[in-house]
Design a protein around this motif. Structure first.
Motif, PDB file in Angstrom:
ATOM      1  N   GLY A  66      92.770 -38.580 -35.320  1.00 20.33           N
ATOM      2  CA  GLY A  66      92.394 -39.630 -36.134  1.00 20.33           C
ATOM      3  C   GLY A  66      93.355 -40.811 -35.886  1.00 20.33           C
ATOM      4  N   SER A  67      94.641 -40.268 -35.833  1.00 17.63           N
ATOM      5  CA  SER A  67      95.816 -41.183 -35.654  1.00 17.63           C
ATOM      6  C   SER A  67      95.934 -41.666 -34.030  1.00 17.63           C
ATOM      7  CB  SER A  67      97.223 -40.612 -35.903  1.00 17.63           C
ATOM      8  OG  SER A  67      98.356 -41.548 -36.020  1.00 17.63           O
ATOM      9  N   LEU A  68      95.558 -40.922 -33.074  1.00 20.30           N
ATOM     10  CA  LEU A  68      95.523 -41.290 -31.946  1.00 20.30           C
ATOM     11  C   LEU A  68      94.285 -42.372 -31.652  1.00 20.30           C
ATOM     12  CD1 LEU A  68      96.045 -40.957 -28.791  1.00 20.30           C
ATOM     13  CD2 LEU A  68      94.435 -39.164 -28.696  1.00 20.30           C
ATOM     14  N   ILE A  69      93.140 -42.111 -32.175  1.00 18.26           N
ATOM     15  CA  ILE A  69      92.048 -42.949 -32.308  1.00 18.26           C
ATOM     16  C   ILE A  69      92.421 -44.336 -32.964  1.00 18.26           C
ATOM     17  CG2 ILE A  69      89.593 -43.587 -33.042  1.00 18.26           C
ATOM     18  CD1 ILE A  69      89.184 -40.680 -32.829  1.00 18.26           C
ATOM     19  N   LYS A  70      93.112 -44.329 -33.829  1.00 21.06           N
ATOM     20  CA  LYS A  70      93.548 -45.642 -34.695  1.00 21.06           C
ATOM     21  C   LYS A  70      94.470 -46.397 -33.767  1.00 21.06           C
ATOM     22  CE  LYS A  70      94.993 -44.995 -38.716  1.00 21.06           C
ATOM     23  NZ  LYS A  70      95.823 -44.703 -40.105  1.00 21.06           N
ATOM     24  N   GLN A  71      95.432 -45.806 -32.877  1.00 19.49           N
ATOM     25  CA  GLN A  71      96.397 -46.302 -32.151  1.00 19.49           C
ATOM     26  C   GLN A  71      95.721 -47.056 -30.874  1.00 19.49           C
ATOM     27  OE1 GLN A  71      99.525 -46.818 -32.350  1.00 19.49           O
ATOM     28  NE2 GLN A  71     100.017 -47.735 -30.356  1.00 19.49           N
ATOM     29  N   ILE A  72      94.578 -46.172 -30.438  1.00 20.58           N
ATOM     30  CA  ILE A  72      93.940 -46.573 -28.976  1.00 20.58           C
ATOM     31  C   ILE A  72      93.075 -48.074 -29.625  1.00 20.58           C
ATOM     32  CG2 ILE A  72      92.166 -46.342 -27.435  1.00 20.58           C
ATOM     33  CD1 ILE A  72      93.164 -43.240 -27.409  1.00 20.58           C
ATOM     34  N   LYS A  73      92.566 -47.943 -30.594  1.00 20.31           N
ATOM     35  CA  LYS A  73      91.614 -49.161 -31.179  1.00 20.31           C
ATOM     36  C   LYS A  73      92.460 -50.198 -31.502  1.00 20.31           C
ATOM     37  CE  LYS A  73      87.795 -48.512 -33.591  1.00 20.31           C
ATOM     38  NZ  LYS A  73      86.592 -48.800 -32.573  1.00 20.31           N
ATOM     39  N   SER A  74      93.409 -50.224 -32.002  1.00 15.75           N
ATOM     40  CA  SER A  74      94.501 -50.999 -32.303  1.00 15.75           C
ATOM     41  C   SER A  74      94.965 -51.785 -31.077  1.00 15.75           C
ATOM     42  CB  SER A  74      95.706 -50.794 -33.005  1.00 15.75           C
ATOM     43  OG  SER A  74      96.536 -50.001 -32.112  1.00 15.75           O
ATOM     44  N   GLU A  75      94.722 -51.219 -29.873  1.00 16.86           N
ATOM     45  CA  GLU A  75      95.203 -51.937 -28.601  1.00 16.86           C
ATOM     46  C   GLU A  75      93.824 -52.682 -28.122  1.00 16.86           C
ATOM     47  OE1 GLU A  75      98.224 -52.205 -27.032  1.00 16.86           O
ATOM     48  OE2 GLU A  75      98.988 -51.101 -28.586  1.00 16.86           O
ATOM     49  N   GLY A  76      92.865 -52.444 -28.645  1.00 19.58           N
ATOM     50  CA  GLY A  76      91.473 -52.959 -28.053  1.00 19.58           C
ATOM     51  C   GLY A  76      90.778 -52.239 -26.947  1.00 19.58           C
ATOM     52  N   LEU A  77      89.548 -51.939 -27.328  1.00 16.21           N
ATOM     53  CA  LEU A  77      88.753 -50.990 -26.202  1.00 16.21           C
ATOM     54  C   LEU A  77      88.240 -52.091 -25.098  1.00 16.21           C
ATOM     55  CD1 LEU A  77      86.828 -48.245 -28.225  1.00 16.21           C
ATOM     56  CD2 LEU A  77      88.862 -47.839 -26.489  1.00 16.21           C
ATOM     57  N   THR A  78      89.224 -52.334 -23.980  1.00 18.70           N
ATOM     58  CA  THR A  78      88.706 -53.268 -23.025  1.00 18.70           C
ATOM     59  C   THR A  78      88.969 -52.601 -21.780  1.00 18.70           C
ATOM     60  OG1 THR A  78      90.765 -54.182 -22.745  1.00 18.70           O
ATOM     61  CG2 THR A  78      89.130 -55.338 -24.447  1.00 18.70           C
ATOM     62  N   THR A  79      88.201 -52.847 -20.592  1.00 15.50           N
ATOM     63  CA  THR A  79      88.466 -52.197 -19.455  1.00 15.50           C
ATOM     64  C   THR A  79      89.978 -52.426 -18.972  1.00 15.50           C
ATOM     65  OG1 THR A  79      86.275 -52.907 -18.753  1.00 15.50           O
ATOM     66  CG2 THR A  79      87.647 -52.257 -16.803  1.00 15.50           C
ATOM     67  N   THR A  80      90.609 -53.336 -19.227  1.00 19.06           N
ATOM     68  CA  THR A  80      91.919 -53.185 -18.755  1.00 19.06           C
ATOM     69  C   THR A  80      92.926 -52.264 -19.663  1.00 19.06           C
ATOM     70  OG1 THR A  80      91.941 -55.963 -18.722  1.00 19.06           O
ATOM     71  CG2 THR A  80      94.066 -55.024 -18.998  1.00 19.06           C
ATOM     72  N   LYS A  81      92.521 -52.108 -20.830  1.00 11.72           N
ATOM     73  CA  LYS A  81      93.365 -51.304 -21.770  1.00 11.72           C
ATOM     74  C   LYS A  81      92.660 -49.752 -21.493  1.00 11.72           C
ATOM     75  CE  LYS A  81      95.724 -54.192 -24.349  1.00 11.72           C
ATOM     76  NZ  LYS A  81      96.992 -54.303 -24.148  1.00 11.72           N
ATOM     77  N   LEU A  82      91.452 -49.653 -21.040  1.00 13.04           N
ATOM     78  CA  LEU A  82      91.117 -48.368 -20.838  1.00 13.04           C
ATOM     79  C   LEU A  82      91.612 -47.532 -19.500  1.00 13.04           C
ATOM     80  CD1 LEU A  82      87.505 -48.429 -22.403  1.00 13.04           C
ATOM     81  CD2 LEU A  82      89.459 -47.122 -23.208  1.00 13.04           C
TER      82      LEU A  82
ATOM     83  N   ASP B  78      83.347 -32.404 -48.876  1.00 16.45           N
ATOM     84  CA  ASP B  78      84.630 -32.418 -49.949  1.00 16.45           C
ATOM     85  C   ASP B  78      86.115 -32.369 -49.058  1.00 16.45           C
ATOM     86  OD1 ASP B  78      82.832 -32.680 -51.787  1.00 16.45           O
ATOM     87  OD2 ASP B  78      83.139 -30.688 -52.589  1.00 16.45           O
ATOM     88  N   HIS B  79      86.183 -32.009 -47.776  1.00 19.27           N
ATOM     89  CA  HIS B  79      87.053 -31.815 -46.981  1.00 19.27           C
ATOM     90  C   HIS B  79      87.426 -32.851 -45.866  1.00 19.27           C
ATOM     91  CE1 HIS B  79      88.429 -28.282 -49.693  1.00 19.27           C
ATOM     92  NE2 HIS B  79      87.262 -27.543 -49.267  1.00 19.27           N
ATOM     93  N   ALA B  80      86.377 -33.734 -45.882  1.00 19.09           N
ATOM     94  CA  ALA B  80      86.488 -34.437 -44.668  1.00 19.09           C
ATOM     95  C   ALA B  80      87.460 -35.304 -44.609  1.00 19.09           C
ATOM     96  CB  ALA B  80      85.270 -35.434 -44.754  1.00 19.09           C
ATOM     97  N   ARG B  81      88.154 -35.940 -43.580  1.00 17.23           N
ATOM     98  CA  ARG B  81      89.130 -36.790 -43.403  1.00 17.23           C
ATOM     99  C   ARG B  81      88.687 -37.837 -42.584  1.00 17.23           C
ATOM    100  NH1 ARG B  81      94.713 -35.874 -43.611  1.00 17.23           N
ATOM    101  NH2 ARG B  81      95.980 -37.607 -42.413  1.00 17.23           N
ATOM    102  N   SER B  82      89.037 -39.146 -42.779  1.00 17.18           N
ATOM    103  CA  SER B  82      88.662 -40.354 -42.078  1.00 17.18           C
ATOM    104  C   SER B  82      89.700 -40.674 -41.064  1.00 17.18           C
ATOM    105  CB  SER B  82      88.474 -41.507 -43.014  1.00 17.18           C
ATOM    106  OG  SER B  82      87.415 -41.236 -43.793  1.00 17.18           O
ATOM    107  N   ALA B  83      89.495 -41.490 -40.008  1.00 19.44           N
ATOM    108  CA  ALA B  83      90.560 -41.807 -38.797  1.00 19.44           C
ATOM    109  C   ALA B  83      91.358 -42.543 -39.339  1.00 19.44           C
ATOM    110  CB  ALA B  83      89.823 -42.186 -37.516  1.00 19.44           C
ATOM    111  N   ASP B  84      91.146 -43.384 -40.579  1.00 14.60           N
ATOM    112  CA  ASP B  84      91.977 -44.556 -41.201  1.00 14.60           C
ATOM    113  C   ASP B  84      92.935 -43.946 -42.247  1.00 14.60           C
ATOM    114  OD1 ASP B  84      90.159 -44.404 -42.961  1.00 14.60           O
ATOM    115  OD2 ASP B  84      89.854 -46.677 -43.222  1.00 14.60           O
ATOM    116  N   ASP B  85      92.705 -42.710 -42.514  1.00 12.41           N
ATOM    117  CA  ASP B  85      93.340 -42.091 -43.680  1.00 12.41           C
ATOM    118  C   ASP B  85      95.077 -42.066 -43.529  1.00 12.41           C
ATOM    119  OD1 ASP B  85      91.152 -41.417 -45.090  1.00 12.41           O
ATOM    120  OD2 ASP B  85      91.384 -39.225 -44.871  1.00 12.41           O
ATOM    121  N   ASP B  86      95.779 -42.327 -44.474  1.00  8.75           N
ATOM    122  CA  ASP B  86      97.339 -42.277 -44.395  1.00  8.75           C
ATOM    123  C   ASP B  86      97.707 -40.913 -43.756  1.00  8.75           C
ATOM    124  OD1 ASP B  86     100.003 -42.042 -45.163  1.00  8.75           O
ATOM    125  OD2 ASP B  86      99.950 -43.727 -46.355  1.00  8.75           O
ATOM    126  N   VAL B  87      98.523 -41.377 -42.836  1.00  9.42           N
ATOM    127  CA  VAL B  87      99.081 -39.801 -41.982  1.00  9.42           C
ATOM    128  C   VAL B  87      99.915 -39.064 -42.875  1.00  9.42           C
ATOM    129  CG1 VAL B  87      99.165 -41.226 -39.469  1.00  9.42           C
ATOM    130  CG2 VAL B  87     101.152 -41.138 -41.201  1.00  9.42           C
TER     131      VAL B  87
END
Length: 514
Positions: free
Chosen positions: A278-294, A498-507
């Motif tokens: 989840g934290s990794l996805i958050k980091q990647i999306k913060s950079e922007g999913l563009t061809t240049t970044k990918l 009840d035990h689900a975690r979201s990608a934006d949850d506090d680490v």
């Protein structure tokens, strides 16, 4: 096309500079050339940059294509769920502990050892491409492994009550058997896996380096012996308590760490891995999913990644990644397949697991939202929903059907459903008691595989072992005659949700991880 668009511009500049040459003066002509040279030079430089830039991009694509490894698609089951068995897209991600190709330097161990799946989760991307859920499979889960292809071209027999991670080891090769793991997941879920991605230690470490590290949080200090329990002494601190950024070897150590945190179980480690992804996805999306970044991400990962043939080129791989750019962080959930301990192993809990797969096939999110992408349309009623077992084939399987409720006609209705899917119905009647709340699939010795196939038409049904070598369906109150199948759940079971975690949850939330 860039070169063509530049040529008319250059010719127009030549026409403007031509008239002074008509005066007959060579000097005038020379002066005109001197005035034109800076502009022509600038145009040539610009053109060169465009050509070099395009060539550089092309070189990267060629390099990526050369680095991508695909596994043999012939190893996939011949009896797969049909395409479209779920409305969204399903991606199986496998973390391999293979030690070949230099991975032993990062993970230790014998570089000639067989490859196993260290972790695995099925990512269901909903049809609206705004929601996603990753379902983790504990490596010690006891499951049925269907027939899988061996390196010599022969196929194994179905294995019952085998550990989930043993599927990846079928054939005992250094690189593992991702097709067998995919076959197993498809058999468990009844959903077609659209893509499979295998990442080894090197690929994982390189990916975390490229994104600049991933934020994690630990509830206490962690020592060398926690990572390697065979050490005689506690050793030095490798992770300090609290929030920190990890990459490369440190990131790999973090997700592989089992002891020293929480209860030290593999289930606890899965929760920690979910938080990390989840934290990794958050980091990647913060950079922007563009061809240049990918491109840098793809370059880091492809050299140590194996994919299915459908993702075997750079274009396909990057196009797939870009298709995920609108998935919201909060709506990206992480859950674990319903489980309970069975001795030292993990058993899958029914009917919760079947209800989970039924909800995903119907594109229902963890909280029951309809994420099928049908904007402006009301959610279909259970009676209008297609049968979750629509792709089940009962060829060669004989079944007897009994009504376990006081409502008449259910046995005949269930028999019609079974017959329409190729089952042979040997008879119908009333069960000994009419108080069955849930449909039960009874099976005798050697009939468990057939019973599980039958259960594909009755989501939420319980499996029950009996002495006689036959298969019976005892229809319960959960069965709906008008729909020909159990109602589609409006959400995944509470034991999962009840035990689900979201990608934006506090680490730093839920730090015990078990």
């Amino acid at each position: 096309m860039t070169t063509t668009s530049e040529q008319p511009t250059a010719s127009r500049h030549r026409r403007r500079a031509d008239p002074p040459r008509r005066g007959g003066s060579r000097g005038g002509g020379a002066g005109g050339e001197r005035k034109r040279r800076p502009l022509r030079t600038a145009l040539l430089v610009a053109l060169a940059l465009v050509v070099l830039g395009t060539a550089g991009l092309g070189w990267i694509y060629l390099k990526l294509n050369g680095d991508i490894t695909t596994f043999d698609g012939d190893g996939l089951s011949k009896n797969r769920p049909e395409a479209g068995s779920s409305k969204g897209e399903n991606v199986l991600v496998i973390g391999s502990d293979a030690r070949n190709d230099g991975n032993s330097a990062l993970g230790g161990g014998d570089k000639t050892d067989i490859g196993r799946s260290d972790t695995a989760f099925l990512m269901h991307v909903y049809a609206d491409h705004k929601h996603a859920v990753a379902v983790s499979f504990p490596r010690d889960s006891l499951v049925d492994v269907p027939p899988c292809k061996l390196p010599d071209g022969t196929w194994t027999k179905e294995q019952h009550h085998a550990m989930f991670n043993s599927a990846f080891a079928v054939g005992e090769t250094e690189k593992g058997n991702p097709a067998c793991t995919q076959n197993t997941v498809e058999a468990i879920t009844g959903m077609r896996v659209d893509h499979t991605i295998v990442v080894d230690f090197k690929g994982f470490a390189a990916l975390t380096d490229v994104v600049g590290g991933v934020d994690v949080c630990l509830p206490n200090d962690v020592y060398q012996r926690d990572l390697n329990p065979k050490r005689a002494t506690r050793g030095d601190i490798i992770f300090h308590k609290g929030e920190q950024n990890v990459s490369g070897q440190k990131a790999l150590d973090y997700v592989r760490l089992r002891h020293g945190i929480g209860d030290g179980s593999d289930i606890g480690r899965i929760k920690r891995q979910q938080a990390f992804v989840g934290s990794l996805i958050k980091q990647i999306k913060s950079e922007g999913l563009t061809t240049t970044k990918l491109l840098p991400l793809a370059e880091a990962a492809t050299g140590s990644m194996t994919v299915d043939p459908g993702l075997g080129t750079a274009d396909k791989l990057i196009s797939f990644a870009l298709s995920l750019k609108d998935v919201d962080l909060h709506n990206t959930k992480f859950v674990t397949i319903p489980w309970r301990y069975e001795g030292e192993r993990v058993a899958v809990v029914e009917p919760d697991a079947s209800e989970l797969w039924a909800a995903l096939r119907a594109d229902r999110t963890v909280d029951g939202t309809d994420a099928s992408g049908a904007a402006g349309k009301a959610s279909p009623s259970p009676a209008a929903s297609p049968a979750p077992g629509a792709t089940v084939s009962g060829d060669g399987i004989a079944v007897a059907v009994y009504n376990g409720t006081a409502e008449g006609g259910l046995a005949s209705d269930a028999a019609s459903l079974l017959t329409s899917h190729g089952f042979t119905v040997t008879g119908t009647g009333n069960a000994r008691s009419q108080d069955h709340a849930t449909t039960v699939i009874q099976y005798g010795p050697g009939k468990e595989s057939e019973a599980r196939t039958v259960a594909g038409l009755f989501p939420g049904a319980e499996l029950q072992s009996i002495g006689a070598a036959r298969v019976n369906v005892v229809v319960g109150q959960s069965y709906t005659a008008s729909s020909g199948a159990s109602p589609v759940p409006t959400a995944v079971p509470s034991s999962v949700a009840d035990h689900a975690r979201s990608a934006d949850d506090d680490v730093c939330s839920n730090l015990s991880y078990g």
